[in-house]
Design a protein around this motif. Structure first.
Motif, PDB file in Angstrom:
ATOM      1  N   LEU A   7       0.814  -1.213   0.000  1.00 56.82           N
ATOM      2  CA  LEU A   7       0.000   0.000   0.000  1.00 56.82           C
ATOM      3  C   LEU A   7       0.846   1.261   0.000  1.00 56.82           C
ATOM      4  CD1 LEU A   7      -2.869  -0.769   2.486  1.00 56.82           C
ATOM      5  CD2 LEU A   7      -3.142   0.285   0.263  1.00 56.82           C
ATOM      6  N   GLN A  65       2.663   1.808  -3.298  1.00 55.94           N
ATOM      7  CA  GLN A  65       1.791   2.303  -4.370  1.00 55.94           C
ATOM      8  C   GLN A  65       1.450   3.779  -4.171  1.00 55.94           C
ATOM      9  OE1 GLN A  65      -1.773   0.011  -4.420  1.00 55.94           O
ATOM     10  NE2 GLN A  65      -0.933  -1.511  -5.795  1.00 55.94           N
ATOM     11  N   ARG A  79      -4.642   1.723   5.999  1.00 61.06           N
ATOM     12  CA  ARG A  79      -3.300   1.725   5.431  1.00 61.06           C
ATOM     13  C   ARG A  79      -2.253   1.378   6.501  1.00 61.06           C
ATOM     14  NH1 ARG A  79       0.225   5.461   3.193  1.00 61.06           N
ATOM     15  NH2 ARG A  79      -0.600   7.173   4.402  1.00 61.06           N
ATOM     16  N   LEU A  93      -4.615  -2.634  -5.261  1.00 57.36           N
ATOM     17  CA  LEU A  93      -3.963  -3.425  -4.214  1.00 57.36           C
ATOM     18  C   LEU A  93      -4.217  -4.921  -4.438  1.00 57.36           C
ATOM     19  CD1 LEU A  93      -2.626  -3.585  -1.292  1.00 57.36           C
ATOM     20  CD2 LEU A  93      -4.969  -3.660  -0.467  1.00 57.36           C
TER      21      LEU A  93
END
Lengths: 352, 166
Positions: free
Chosen positions: B52, B55, B84, B105
């Motif tokens: 996460l 990204q 997160r 994800l």
């Protein structure tokens, strides 16, 4: 059934039978499921957790196929009993150490276990001795169908079974095979095997799952992906690779025998001797030595001991089991002495 | 400025705290992505939070990230920022509410976003009433915490009537 009753018995998965049971200890499949009308566990308060716990017990109790499961209230157990269930592989470390209402339901053979309020509302697990993923799937699929008649699962058309962690979404299924790979460890080939498995999206972990070190050369091989593949495909992915790993281990064992049989026999005999004669021994060393002995039996180097006995010793010499068998709490040092005594008693009788 | 690890131009300037003190790094996007990727862990939580953060750090500005982090599920109240950090979602509705954020994800973790396996045999899913039940239970919690027992009683009756219908 009480926890104390479990201490004197052993689970079905330790029987040392089933295909490839010289190298494969057990096959396990678990399904993560959540009730549709409750938040996931992290967002639950004490009342939610208690409601989930009582809803599951009540609804499962009304199903004929599920009525025989025994519910154990994990929240009210002593720390030692919780640790005992972890060693027995009936609950996870997270489930043992978390807070609030939670339970585990098990069957008499310890093949089925159903954790309530772990990371997900339900974690259903089936364990089989040896390499028997199809058998485990048939059993868990049936169990899942029965539970689903009583409870409404959180399910989404696109994402499948909804789970608290997106790494489990879709099938919610983790397929794990526990393999004993001492020869690959001795020949320094184990890292290479891990790397190849990782490349095809399989994970290798220690005996007690996530974040644990491999003990006694036991490793869990499991699928990483849970979404985008059917249950059958996930089972086949693990089921197709394990025989390759088994073959590597057999080749490594053959190599060790051909290379220097005396050296190998010496290692196995020393391990057996230490287990029989030590006066004080740690859990870690016991696992290491039992691993050598287990391989020695498979190679025909030890004739007076059977695989199921060694499998049981792996479990019974762990801290909580040892204390349950001894029927009192013991300090680390006292455990090390008691462990040596226990091994002495159990292995000495083999000589008679 | 050129990337310290290859010859491309460096657009990421990272100051990292290491055992030997501060380490200044000037990297291109590819090398930065590689550097920021956490080491392989054998637990699932760090892995998913790692994917996460990797990204998001590389694709979003600080403002966009802050805005995204403050987005809250109306049913369970969990913010995207909290998810997160912890790597765990708050309720089944999050898969719908954070759907757009979760898809990349899921693609990254599973290589797919479409379930093809088993589905429950009972087909009558009334997701709306299930979401409503989660919402009402949340309201009941609040009413109890505010000691508004009359309201809590009222909500409980509504929960029971929905449960009786399903």
């Amino acid at each position: 059934m009480e926890i104390d009753d479990l201490a004197s018995t052993s689970g079905e998965w330790l029987r040392g039978i089933g295909p490839q049971s010289d190298i494969v200890m057990s096959s396990r499949i678990r399904l993560a499921r959540n009730l549709a009308d409750f938040p996931f566990i992290r967002q639950c308060n004490d009342i939610d957790r208690a409601n989930i716990d009582s809803t599951v017990r009540q609804r499962l109790g009304s199903n004929k196929a599920l009525r025989d499961l025994t519910f154990i209230d994990v929240a009210t157990l002593e720390a030692l009993d919780r640790q005992f269930l972890v060693e027995r592989q009936l609950i996870s470390r997270e489930h043992a150490n978390s807070d609030g209402a939670r339970a585990v339901a098990i069957d008499g053979q310890e093949q089925l276990s159903l954790m309530v309020n772990e990371e997900d509302h339900l974690r259903i697990q089936v364990m089989k001795s040896g390499l028997d993923l199809d058998g485990a799937w048939a059993q868990i699929n049936e169990l899942d169908d029965q539970i689903e008649q009583q409870l409404t699962y959180a399910f989404h058309e696109q994402f499948g079974y909804l789970t608290a962690c997106p790494t489990n979404v879709g099938t919610g299924m983790r397929v794990s095979v526990l393999v004993h790979l001492p020869a690959l460890v001795i020949t320094n080939q184990i890292e290479k095997v891990f790397r190849s498995l990782q490349k095809i999206n399989l994970v290798v972990r220690g005996l007690y799952g996530e974040g644990t070190q491999a003990m006694g050369d036991f490793y869990q091989v499991s699928n990483q992906i849970t979404l985008g593949k059917s249950e059958k495909e996930l089972i086949d992915q693990v089921g197709d690779v394990v025989p390759v790993v088994i073959d590597y281990e057999r080749k490594a064992r053959k190599f060790l025998i051909e290379e220097d049989q005396n050296e190998l026999f010496d290692q196995v005999s020393r391990a057996y001797g230490m287990l029989q004669t030590a006066r004080r021994i740690s859990s870690e060393e016991t696992m290491h030595l039992l691993s050598r002995v287990r391989m020695g039996i498979n190679l025909g180097l030890i004739g007076d001991l059977e695989i199921p006995q060694v499998n049981e010793l792996f479990i019974q010499t762990q801290p909580a089991h040892l204390q349950k068998i001894h029927q009192s709490a013991l300090s680390t040092d006292e455990r090390n002495i008691e462990r040596a005594n226990f091994l002495h008693r159990n292995l000495k009788s083999q000589d008679n | 400025m050129k990337c310290q690890k290859c010859s491309k131009s460096a657009t990421f300037h990272i100051t990292d705290l290491t055992g030997d003190g501060l380490l200044a790094l000037h990297l291109c996007p590819d090398c930065a992505k590689h550097y920021l990727q956490p080491e392989v862990e054998d637990t699932e939580t760090p892995k998913i939070t790692g994917v996460l953060s990797d990204q998001l750090k590389l694709e979003q500005t600080a403002e966009e990230l802050q805005e995204l982090d403050s987005k809250k599920c109306p049913i369970c109240g969990i913010s995207f920022g909290k998810f997160r950090q912890a790597g765990r979602l708050g309720c089944p509705h999050d898969y719908v509410f954070f759907g757009a954020e979760l898809k990349p994800l899921l693609e990254s973790v599973h290589g797919s976003t479409e379930h093809v396996g088993k589905r429950p045999q009972r087909g009558a899913y009334d997701t709306e009433s299930q979401t409503e039940l989660i919402r009402l239970r949340g309201e009941m919690k609040l009413a109890v915490s505010e000691e508004n027992y009359e309201k809590a009683q009222e909500i409980r009756d509504r929960i029971r009537s929905i449960e009786d219908q399903t």
